[in-house]
Write an enzyme that holds these catalytic residues in place. Structure first.
Site, short mmCIF file in Angstrom:
data_model
loop_
_atom_site.label_atom_id
_atom_site.label_comp_id
_atom_site.label_asym_id
_atom_site.label_seq_id
_atom_site.Cartn_x
_atom_site.Cartn_y
_atom_site.Cartn_z
N LYS A 153 -3.59 15.92 -8.20
CA LYS A 153 -2.78 15.90 -9.42
C LYS A 153 -2.02 17.21 -9.60
O LYS A 153 -0.92 17.23 -10.18
CB LYS A 153 -3.66 15.59 -10.63
CG LYS A 153 -4.20 14.17 -10.62
CD LYS A 153 -3.08 13.12 -10.48
CE LYS A 153 -3.58 11.71 -10.51
NZ LYS A 153 -2.50 10.70 -10.41
N SER B 208 -2.16 14.60 -14.47
CA SER B 208 -3.43 14.56 -15.21
C SER B 208 -3.68 15.93 -15.80
O SER B 208 -3.17 16.95 -15.29
CB SER B 208 -4.57 14.19 -14.26
OG SER B 208 -5.84 14.44 -14.84
N TYR C 89 -9.58 15.18 -6.63
CA TYR C 89 -8.67 14.58 -7.60
C TYR C 89 -7.78 15.63 -8.24
O TYR C 89 -6.55 15.44 -8.37
CB TYR C 89 -9.49 13.85 -8.67
CG TYR C 89 -8.66 13.15 -9.71
CD1 TYR C 89 -8.02 11.95 -9.42
CD2 TYR C 89 -8.51 13.68 -10.99
CE1 TYR C 89 -7.26 11.30 -10.38
CE2 TYR C 89 -7.75 13.04 -11.95
CZ TYR C 89 -7.12 11.85 -11.63
OH TYR C 89 -6.36 11.21 -12.58
N ASP D 141 0.87 -1.17 0.00
CA ASP D 141 0.00 0.00 0.00
C ASP D 141 0.91 1.22 0.00
O ASP D 141 1.61 1.47 0.99
CB ASP D 141 -0.89 -0.03 1.25
CG ASP D 141 -1.84 1.16 1.34
OD1 ASP D 141 -1.64 2.14 0.61
OD2 ASP D 141 -2.76 1.11 2.18
#
Length: 257
Positions: free
Chosen positions: A158, A141, A154, A63
């Protein structure tokens, strides 16, 4: 060109989607690929497939949000020989704006997408320095630079990946460590298919077409196209490239107007 013979690469989240494409491209180019993956069974299956095709690969269940576990795995890899390449690909998504994103959502995204990248950088960079240099590619991204609806957490993570990339590239110039990031738009992965099936049952084809059309080129990227860019950036042919974000987006950033 683009050979990774005699190179050892670490790819996080390397057993599915974009990560799988990167692992495959690297193995085909001659690298020994260490796949760090939360899903141990999936990682071992990918390793079996890569080795069966003549490649070299090893699986590690980890992890990336757990620093001690990441350090133990990377220390173990380094004990077997030099590390040359790190690809920080592991990440998770979330749909929501600033109101609908819960504290738990924010923490979950931070722990994997930001802290996970940091954990791998922190554990690997000393080995790259000791070996006289290396290459790091982080998966960012288009959401890092363009406003996208309902991607609050998100996009935050990024954006952090992009700025961590610039910081690492600057700090380790003298150590011969190159660091770049890749910023895809939508990529056709099993995650996308699952997301559409879950959220738009009965309208899968319609939604797939709609999401594809958001890229001016008229389709989503294929994972192997991202893998090819990662291979280039990690090869000796890209030796003059560092501190750069590479959109691979079908025109999404510059042509969507």
């Amino acid at each position: 060109m683009f050979s990774l013979q005699n190179k050892t690469a670490i790819v996080t989240g390397g057993a599915s989607g974009i990560g799988l494409a990167i692992s495959t491209a690297f193995a085909q180019a001659g690298a020994l690929v260490h796949i760090l993956e939360l899903n141990a069974d999936q990682a071992h299956q990918v390793v079996s497939d890569l080795v069966g095709a003549g490649g070299r690969a090893k699986a590690h269940a980890v992890d990336v949000s757990k620093q001690a576990d990441v350090r133990a795995v990377i220390d173990g890899i380094a004990a077997g020989g030099p590390i040359h390449i790190l690809v920080n690909n592991a990440g998770i998504a979330h749909v929501g704006n600033a109101e609908t994103t819960t504290e738990a959502d924010l923490d979950r995204l931070y722990n994997v997408n930001i802290k996970g990248v940091y954990n791998c950088l922190n554990a690997t960079i000393p080995y790259l320095k000791a070996n006289g240099g290396g290459v790091i590619v982080n998966m960012a991204s288009v959401a890092a630079t363009v406003g996208i609806p309902d991607r609050f957490a998100y996009s935050m993570t990024k954006g952090a990946v992009l700025t961590m990339t610039l910081s690492v590239a600057k700090d380790y110039l003298k150590d011969n460590i190159r660091c770049n990031c890749i910023s895809p738009a939508r990529v056709h992965t099993p995650f996308v298919d699952g997301f559409i099936a879950k959220n738009y049952p009965g309208k899968e084809a319609e939604m797939f077409a709609k999401l594809s059309a958001t890229q001016p080129i008229g389709r989503m990227a294929e994972p192997h196209e991202i893998g090819a860019l990662a291979l280039f950036l990690c090869s000796d042919e890209a030796a003059f490239i560092t501190g750069t974000d590479y959109p691979i987006d079908g025109g999404f950033v510059r042509l969507n107007n």
